[in-house]
Design a protein around this motif. Sequence first.
Motif, PDB file in Angstrom:
ATOM      1  N   MET A   1      -4.284  -8.731 -44.691  1.00  0.00           N
ATOM      2  CA  MET A   1      -2.842  -8.854 -44.800  1.00  0.00           C
ATOM      3  C   MET A   1      -2.341  -7.765 -45.749  1.00  0.00           C
ATOM      4  SD  MET A   1      -0.685 -12.381 -45.357  1.00  0.00           S
ATOM      5  CE  MET A   1      -1.401 -13.101 -43.891  1.00  0.00           C
ATOM      6  N   ILE A   2      -1.381  -6.978 -45.278  1.00  0.00           N
ATOM      7  CA  ILE A   2      -0.826  -5.866 -46.048  1.00  0.00           C
ATOM      8  C   ILE A   2       0.678  -6.055 -46.144  1.00  0.00           C
ATOM      9  CG2 ILE A   2      -0.466  -3.355 -46.096  1.00  0.00           C
ATOM     10  CD1 ILE A   2      -3.057  -3.094 -44.452  1.00  0.00           C
ATOM     11  N   THR A   3       1.230  -5.799 -47.325  1.00  0.00           N
ATOM     12  CA  THR A   3       2.672  -5.906 -47.519  1.00  0.00           C
ATOM     13  C   THR A   3       3.229  -4.536 -47.916  1.00  0.00           C
ATOM     14  OG1 THR A   3       2.567  -8.235 -48.154  1.00  0.00           O
ATOM     15  CG2 THR A   3       4.522  -7.018 -48.831  1.00  0.00           C
ATOM     16  N   ILE A   4       4.373  -4.193 -47.318  1.00  0.00           N
ATOM     17  CA  ILE A   4       4.995  -2.890 -47.564  1.00  0.00           C
ATOM     18  C   ILE A   4       6.418  -3.088 -48.058  1.00  0.00           C
ATOM     19  CG2 ILE A   4       5.740  -0.728 -46.484  1.00  0.00           C
ATOM     20  CD1 ILE A   4       3.418  -1.017 -44.535  1.00  0.00           C
ATOM     21  N   TYR A   5       6.775  -2.356 -49.131  1.00  0.00           N
ATOM     22  CA  TYR A   5       8.132  -2.413 -49.681  1.00  0.00           C
ATOM     23  C   TYR A   5       8.718  -1.013 -49.813  1.00  0.00           C
ATOM     24  CZ  TYR A   5       7.081  -7.223 -51.090  1.00  0.00           C
ATOM     25  OH  TYR A   5       6.735  -8.548 -51.089  1.00  0.00           O
ATOM     26  N   ASP A   6      10.027  -0.950 -49.698  1.00  0.00           N
ATOM     27  CA  ASP A   6      10.782   0.260 -50.009  1.00  0.00           C
ATOM     28  C   ASP A   6      11.094   0.200 -51.502  1.00  0.00           C
ATOM     29  OD1 ASP A   6      12.700   2.199 -50.478  1.00  0.00           O
ATOM     30  OD2 ASP A   6      13.915   1.722 -48.726  1.00  0.00           O
ATOM     31  N   THR A   7      10.399   1.003 -52.295  1.00  0.00           N
ATOM     32  CA  THR A   7      10.519   0.929 -53.755  1.00  0.00           C
ATOM     33  C   THR A   7      11.928   1.251 -54.234  1.00  0.00           C
ATOM     34  OG1 THR A   7       8.273   1.822 -53.762  1.00  0.00           O
ATOM     35  CG2 THR A   7       9.319   1.539 -55.895  1.00  0.00           C
TER      36      THR A   7
ATOM     37  N   ILE B   1       9.679   1.988 -64.982  1.00  0.00           N
ATOM     38  CA  ILE B   1      10.227   1.063 -63.988  1.00  0.00           C
ATOM     39  C   ILE B   1       9.137   0.667 -62.996  1.00  0.00           C
ATOM     40  CG2 ILE B   1      11.877   0.827 -62.082  1.00  0.00           C
ATOM     41  CD1 ILE B   1      13.762   2.648 -63.641  1.00  0.00           C
ATOM     42  N   LEU B   2       8.314   1.637 -62.588  1.00  0.00           N
ATOM     43  CA  LEU B   2       7.202   1.321 -61.692  1.00  0.00           C
ATOM     44  C   LEU B   2       6.229   0.338 -62.346  1.00  0.00           C
ATOM     45  CD1 LEU B   2       6.379   4.805 -60.091  1.00  0.00           C
ATOM     46  CD2 LEU B   2       7.794   2.959 -59.166  1.00  0.00           C
ATOM     47  N   SER B   3       6.046   0.460 -63.661  1.00  0.00           N
ATOM     48  CA  SER B   3       5.181  -0.475 -64.390  1.00  0.00           C
ATOM     49  C   SER B   3       5.749  -1.887 -64.344  1.00  0.00           C
ATOM     50  CB  SER B   3       5.019  -0.021 -65.842  1.00  0.00           C
ATOM     51  OG  SER B   3       4.366   1.222 -65.920  1.00  0.00           O
ATOM     52  N   THR B   4       7.085  -1.993 -64.434  1.00  0.00           N
ATOM     53  CA  THR B   4       7.746  -3.298 -64.347  1.00  0.00           C
ATOM     54  C   THR B   4       7.543  -3.906 -62.962  1.00  0.00           C
ATOM     55  OG1 THR B   4       9.425  -2.622 -65.944  1.00  0.00           O
ATOM     56  CG2 THR B   4       9.945  -4.518 -64.570  1.00  0.00           C
ATOM     57  N   TYR B   5       7.701  -3.072 -61.922  1.00  0.00           N
ATOM     58  CA  TYR B   5       7.463  -3.553 -60.559  1.00  0.00           C
ATOM     59  C   TYR B   5       6.011  -3.987 -60.385  1.00  0.00           C
ATOM     60  CZ  TYR B   5      11.954  -1.346 -59.334  1.00  0.00           C
ATOM     61  OH  TYR B   5      13.280  -0.994 -59.261  1.00  0.00           O
ATOM     62  N   HIS B   6       5.106  -3.224 -60.981  1.00  0.00           N
ATOM     63  CA  HIS B   6       3.673  -3.548 -60.901  1.00  0.00           C
ATOM     64  C   HIS B   6       3.408  -4.944 -61.464  1.00  0.00           C
ATOM     65  CE1 HIS B   6      -0.605  -3.419 -62.041  1.00  0.00           C
ATOM     66  NE2 HIS B   6      -0.751  -2.533 -61.071  1.00  0.00           N
ATOM     67  N   LEU B   7       4.025  -5.248 -62.608  1.00  0.00           N
ATOM     68  CA  LEU B   7       3.857  -6.576 -63.219  1.00  0.00           C
ATOM     69  C   LEU B   7       4.397  -7.668 -62.312  1.00  0.00           C
ATOM     70  CD1 LEU B   7       3.357  -8.627 -65.492  1.00  0.00           C
ATOM     71  CD2 LEU B   7       5.551  -7.935 -66.480  1.00  0.00           C
TER      72      LEU B   7
ATOM     73  N   SER C   1      -0.020   0.425 -65.433  1.00  0.00           N
ATOM     74  CA  SER C   1      -0.416  -0.823 -66.058  1.00  0.00           C
ATOM     75  C   SER C   1       0.750  -1.354 -66.883  1.00  0.00           C
ATOM     76  CB  SER C   1      -1.648  -0.631 -66.940  1.00  0.00           C
ATOM     77  OG  SER C   1      -1.425   0.384 -67.898  1.00  0.00           O
ATOM     78  N   ILE C   2       0.672  -2.613 -67.184  1.00  0.00           N
ATOM     79  CA  ILE C   2       1.774  -3.315 -67.839  1.00  0.00           C
ATOM     80  C   ILE C   2       2.016  -2.795 -69.249  1.00  0.00           C
ATOM     81  CG2 ILE C   2       2.531  -5.616 -68.579  1.00  0.00           C
ATOM     82  CD1 ILE C   2       0.555  -6.664 -66.351  1.00  0.00           C
ATOM     83  N   ASN C   3       3.294  -2.631 -69.601  1.00  0.00           N
ATOM     84  CA  ASN C   3       3.649  -2.295 -70.977  1.00  0.00           C
ATOM     85  C   ASN C   3       3.458  -3.546 -71.837  1.00  0.00           C
ATOM     86  OD1 ASN C   3       4.451   0.395 -70.469  1.00  0.00           O
ATOM     87  ND2 ASN C   3       6.395  -0.333 -69.639  1.00  0.00           N
ATOM     88  N   LEU C   4       2.413  -3.549 -72.641  1.00  0.00           N
ATOM     89  CA  LEU C   4       2.036  -4.753 -73.370  1.00  0.00           C
ATOM     90  C   LEU C   4       2.882  -4.954 -74.622  1.00  0.00           C
ATOM     91  CD1 LEU C   4      -1.847  -4.334 -73.144  1.00  0.00           C
ATOM     92  CD2 LEU C   4      -0.362  -5.704 -71.671  1.00  0.00           C
ATOM     93  N   PRO C   5       3.298  -6.185 -74.888  1.00  0.00           N
ATOM     94  CA  PRO C   5       4.071  -6.472 -76.101  1.00  0.00           C
ATOM     95  C   PRO C   5       3.191  -6.681 -77.328  1.00  0.00           C
ATOM     96  CG  PRO C   5       3.898  -8.456 -74.766  1.00  0.00           C
ATOM     97  CD  PRO C   5       3.212  -7.356 -73.987  1.00  0.00           C
ATOM     98  N   TYR C   6       1.886  -6.580 -77.157  1.00  0.00           N
ATOM     99  CA  TYR C   6       0.939  -6.729 -78.271  1.00  0.00           C
ATOM    100  C   TYR C   6       0.013  -5.516 -78.286  1.00  0.00           C
ATOM    101  CZ  TYR C   6      -1.510  -8.622 -74.205  1.00  0.00           C
ATOM    102  OH  TYR C   6      -2.024  -8.791 -72.954  1.00  0.00           O
TER     103      TYR C   6
ATOM    104  N   TYR D   1       2.611 -14.905 -72.999  1.00  0.00           N
ATOM    105  CA  TYR D   1       1.454 -15.452 -72.279  1.00  0.00           C
ATOM    106  C   TYR D   1       1.349 -14.936 -70.842  1.00  0.00           C
ATOM    107  CZ  TYR D   1      -2.003 -18.616 -70.346  1.00  0.00           C
ATOM    108  OH  TYR D   1      -3.131 -19.115 -69.728  1.00  0.00           O
ATOM    109  N   GLY D   2       2.465 -14.860 -70.124  1.00  0.00           N
ATOM    110  CA  GLY D   2       2.449 -14.421 -68.731  1.00  0.00           C
ATOM    111  C   GLY D   2       1.887 -13.021 -68.585  1.00  0.00           C
ATOM    112  N   ILE D   3       2.363 -12.097 -69.420  1.00  0.00           N
ATOM    113  CA  ILE D   3       1.866 -10.717 -69.375  1.00  0.00           C
ATOM    114  C   ILE D   3       0.391 -10.678 -69.765  1.00  0.00           C
ATOM    115  CG2 ILE D   3       2.053  -8.469 -70.513  1.00  0.00           C
ATOM    116  CD1 ILE D   3       5.054  -8.846 -70.582  1.00  0.00           C
ATOM    117  N   PHE D   4       0.026 -11.444 -70.801  1.00  0.00           N
ATOM    118  CA  PHE D   4      -1.372 -11.512 -71.235  1.00  0.00           C
ATOM    119  C   PHE D   4      -2.267 -11.976 -70.094  1.00  0.00           C
ATOM    120  CE2 PHE D   4      -4.525 -14.627 -73.045  1.00  0.00           C
ATOM    121  CZ  PHE D   4      -5.479 -13.681 -73.396  1.00  0.00           C
ATOM    122  N   TYR D   5      -1.855 -13.020 -69.395  1.00  0.00           N
ATOM    123  CA  TYR D   5      -2.675 -13.563 -68.314  1.00  0.00           C
ATOM    124  C   TYR D   5      -2.853 -12.549 -67.188  1.00  0.00           C
ATOM    125  CZ  TYR D   5      -4.255 -16.452 -64.449  1.00  0.00           C
ATOM    126  OH  TYR D   5      -4.975 -16.953 -63.401  1.00  0.00           O
ATOM    127  N   VAL D   6      -1.741 -11.975 -66.726  1.00  0.00           N
ATOM    128  CA  VAL D   6      -1.804 -11.027 -65.600  1.00  0.00           C
ATOM    129  C   VAL D   6      -2.651  -9.818 -65.958  1.00  0.00           C
ATOM    130  CG1 VAL D   6      -0.449  -9.443 -64.182  1.00  0.00           C
ATOM    131  CG2 VAL D   6       0.369 -11.758 -64.568  1.00  0.00           C
TER     132      VAL D   6
END
Length: 313
Positions: free
Chosen positions: A110-116, A154-160, A185-190, A204-209
């Motif tokens: 299964m593949i998903t495609i988006y217009d960024t 912004i791409l990092s935000t979409y990635h998260l 990769s995610i911009n980490l708050p820690y 916690y959400g960012i840490f988990y992902v």
Amino acid sequence: MERLPIFVINGFLEAGKTQFMKFTMQQEYFQTDGNTLLIVCEEGEEEYDKDLLESTHTTLKYIDDISDFTKEKMIEFTKEVNPERILIEWNGLWEQDKIQIPDIWYVNQMITIYDTSILDLYIKNKDLKAYMGKMLKDSELVICNRADDIDEEILSTYHLQIKAMAPNAEIIFEGEEGEITGDFSINLPYDLEASKLIIKPEEYGIFYVDAMDRTEKYDGKEVEFVAQVVRPDGIGDDILIPGRRAMTCCEADIQFLGFVCHYKGAKNFKNKDWVKVKGKIKYEMSPQYRAKGPVIYANDILLTGPIDGLVQF
């Protein structure tokens, strides 16, 4: 009869699904001597060339309404085409769980495609984001095209956002010249370089992902966080799952995001207990994950007060 593999391509209208399918069908690695059944569930501006269909032994069938996507209709197509494989260009506004397939079919990929360029619209609209969650749930690959001139942050935000809904998927950003490389990769708050990671409730959400996605970066790290206990039946006396409930895409898709945790005395905690976990993360094979992942070896677990609200992304 041998079971037939299905390749499902998800995405909203004009996301580039047909363009992706046409490109893939022309690649040497995708060639086959047998017949291919191509089912298209919505018509955009891009069309399939008659010459391409003939050269790839592909028969095109259109389904205009989800009520027509039935097992009986799919069996009818199978008998008519005698395919070696099935490609489905799915309508992004049709719910994934409404796909009805014959027993002789199975979902191979299964593949998903988006217009960024308009991905922000999907993420901020709660109804469209709910559809995104259903598309991404079982996706192995997510391709975000038309990503030229979009800032890396912004791409990092979409990635998260996508990773939260599709934790096991590979995410690729593409531009006119092909794949856009970079650190998304995610911009980490820690501070990941700190000697001990003290995770705040809102982190916690960012840490988990991130810990699930880049576990090797967390291997050997000391960590401390507050979570709720889950102890499934038969899990063992010295194992518990501390985690938080999260809304990854919509209110109908609330998930428990938890880590496998080893602790002597785990059996003394009950389901729904709120605890503060202190321990070390190890990247190793775990029967609970059914794969390698972040396993916490706790040196201290203390009862504590609850955290209000769900984890948000």
